[in-house]
Design an enzyme around this catalytic site. Structure first.
Site, mmCIF file in Angstrom:
data_model
loop_
_atom_site.group_PDB
_atom_site.id
_atom_site.type_symbol
_atom_site.label_atom_id
_atom_site.label_comp_id
_atom_site.label_asym_id
_atom_site.label_seq_id
_atom_site.Cartn_x
_atom_site.Cartn_y
_atom_site.Cartn_z
ATOM 1 N N THR A 136 0.972 -1.203 0.130
ATOM 2 C CA THR A 136 -0.044 0.163 0.104
ATOM 3 C C THR A 136 1.066 1.260 -0.144
ATOM 4 O O THR A 136 2.017 1.275 0.250
ATOM 5 C CB THR A 136 -0.911 -0.033 1.251
ATOM 6 O OG1 THR A 136 -0.109 0.138 2.403
ATOM 7 C CG2 THR A 136 -1.779 -1.194 1.523
ATOM 8 N N ASP A 137 0.078 2.247 -0.081
ATOM 9 C CA ASP A 137 1.028 3.699 0.023
ATOM 10 C C ASP A 137 1.788 3.533 1.226
ATOM 11 O O ASP A 137 3.134 4.417 1.086
ATOM 12 C CB ASP A 137 0.025 4.960 -0.305
ATOM 13 C CG ASP A 137 -0.297 4.884 -1.701
ATOM 14 O OD1 ASP A 137 0.254 4.300 -2.390
ATOM 15 O OD2 ASP A 137 -1.244 5.653 -1.895
ATOM 16 N N CYS A 138 1.436 3.365 2.370
ATOM 17 C CA CYS A 138 2.194 3.406 3.489
ATOM 18 C C CYS A 138 2.951 2.174 3.909
ATOM 19 O O CYS A 138 3.447 2.392 4.934
ATOM 20 C CB CYS A 138 1.029 3.820 4.907
ATOM 21 S SG CYS A 138 -0.475 2.852 4.811
ATOM 22 N N TYR A 139 2.618 1.352 3.232
ATOM 23 C CA TYR A 139 3.394 -0.121 3.389
ATOM 24 C C TYR A 139 3.958 -0.403 2.193
ATOM 25 O O TYR A 139 3.434 -1.581 1.460
ATOM 26 C CB TYR A 139 2.784 -1.107 4.014
ATOM 27 C CG TYR A 139 2.259 -0.804 5.370
ATOM 28 C CD1 TYR A 139 3.083 -1.073 6.644
ATOM 29 C CD2 TYR A 139 0.985 -0.446 5.888
ATOM 30 C CE1 TYR A 139 2.687 -0.572 7.976
ATOM 31 C CE2 TYR A 139 0.584 -0.143 7.037
ATOM 32 C CZ TYR A 139 1.369 -0.123 8.218
ATOM 33 O OH TYR A 139 1.218 0.315 9.308
ATOM 34 N N PRO A 140 4.983 0.041 1.618
ATOM 35 C CA PRO A 140 5.558 -0.269 0.294
ATOM 36 C C PRO A 140 6.250 -1.501 0.132
ATOM 37 O O PRO A 140 6.591 -1.973 -1.119
ATOM 38 C CB PRO A 140 6.362 1.021 -0.145
ATOM 39 C CG PRO A 140 6.969 1.400 1.208
ATOM 40 C CD PRO A 140 5.674 1.211 2.122
#
Length: 398
Positions: A136-140
């Site tokens: 995700t954007d916060c967990y790349p």
């Protein structure tokens, strides 16, 4: 005579508490009355060491750089559940290796599961970890491979949904082929009988209505200090009982919690049952405060006063036929009679190590290293046992 837990703890802290193991109490009751024993002792310690597959560990790995949100994770090839937070895991003791794409076990010769990984971590060993991320954007981050130990992870504690059955069953096999079960191998044509309780020394059988334990009770768990967290799954206090109030089969259970980083690997061991799967041998000790004479009277039960049902595993149904009940004095004698046949018996519970746990807990209390904890709430006494029903979807065809 009546005491409170606060009064008992004051005696523990001052070094004046009198503590007996459950076995010592039963022996002394041969020459003491219940009233005399109540006057003399403050705490009774109990213990058991047995397979408890409904156990597991919660692990927090700590954040990675770049950040990772776990989607799938394996600890030494054993899958752990990762749907509870970005880097939180739950590893079940009975979890086995993953299946390969062809449908067989990834390593059919590897008799290893979640219980072994938990035991290795408690022993200080390094364990390989492989993880896939949910990007995700916060967990790349998409993946992670590393080694972990109890010193490199944040939280590592056992949370066991079902431990310490108040009583259990005796397993036999009336069929024509060997059966491999959670009690171990059962030989055909009533070749053996396996029981999974220490009978009159079983902790909760000496407190049949759970008067002395509750949510928040402090216990011995895996060589460290743990707590009763909740009722256990399949908690069934409404089981039928004898006149002495002991249940005639599986009844109460406990959910337990404790810091695995403080545990002793001697009391937490992975194990494997042939053709059945992995489990965890776990030591648990329960202190019973002597509040009044009723406590001692309940603890006066003998093996001949407690029974378990003999269940035939050769019938593959939820409700299996029984050969009646048998008392634990008969079971511990080494043989029982079933339909006129002499059948060898063996315990799945280690009676010796259970006694060692009771002795260890006694030592802790006498040294002032362990005090009793007041329960914050009682465990329920009215839970029914609800089996799962199969439902078929009606056909839409004419």
């Amino acid at each position: 005579m009546e005491r409170t837990i606060a009064e008992i703890n004051a005696k523990i802290r001052s070094g004046h508490a009198i503590v007996w193991t459950l076995a010592e109490l039963k022996e002394r009751l041969e020459s003491l009355t219940v009233a005399e024993a109540t006057q003399q002792v403050d705490v009774i310690t109990t213990g058991t060491f047995e397979p408890m597959e409904s156990s597991g560990a919660i692990i927090n790995l700590g954040p990675t750089d770049p950040p990772l949100k776990l989607r799938q994770c394996w600890l030494d090839g054993i899958p752990a559940y990762s749907g509870i937070g970005a880097v939180d895991l739950y590893l079940g003791a009975a979890q086995s290796v993953d299946l390969n794409p062809e449908g067989g076990e990834a390593d059919t010769l590897r008799e290893r599961g979640g219980g072994h990984v938990i035991a290795d971590l408690i022993a200080g060993k390094a364990i390989p970890l492989r993880a896939l991320g949910h990007v995700t954007d916060c967990y790349p981050r998409a993946s992670l491979e590393t080694m972990i130990s109890k010193d490199t992870i944040n939280q590592f504690y056992l949370y066991n949904p079902r431990n310490l059955y108040q009583n259990f069953i005796v397993g036999v096999n009336g069929g024509d082929r060997p059966l491999y079960t959670y009690l171990g191998p059962l030989q055909p044509q009533l070749g053996n009988a396996v029981y999974a309780s220490s009978g009159a020394l079983s902790p909760l059988l000496n407190d049949p209505y759970l008067r002395l334990v509750g949510i928040g009770t402090r216990i011995f768990l895996g060589g460290g200090i743990g707590y009763i967290a909740w009722e256990g799954t399949q908690h069934f206090p409404l089981q039928k009982r004898l006149a002495n109030d002991t249940p005639i089969g599986p009844a109460a259970t406990l959910a337990l919690i404790g810091d695995a980083k403080q545990m002793d690997p001697f009391w937490v061991r992975g194990c494997y049952f042939k053709n059945y799967g992995a489990s965890l041998m776990l030591g648990v000790g329960i202190p019973l405060p002597v509040l009044d004479e009723e406590v001692i009277a309940r603890c006066a039960i003998r093996d001949e006063d407690v029974v378990a049902p003999i269940i035939d595993f050769s019938i593959p149904r939820r409700v299996r036929p029984t050969f009646g009940v048998v008392n634990y004095a008969q079971l511990k004698s080494g043989t029982i009679k079933i339909d006129g046949k002499t059948v060898r018996t063996a315990p799945l519970t280690s009676l010796y190590f259970g006694q060692q746990i009771a002795e260890r807990l006694k030592e802790w209390i006498l040294k002032g290293e362990f005090t009793l904890a007041e329960a914050v709430a009682p465990l329920p006494g009215d839970r029914a046992f609800l089996p799962q029903q199969s439902w078929t979807t009606p056909s839409t065809r004419e």
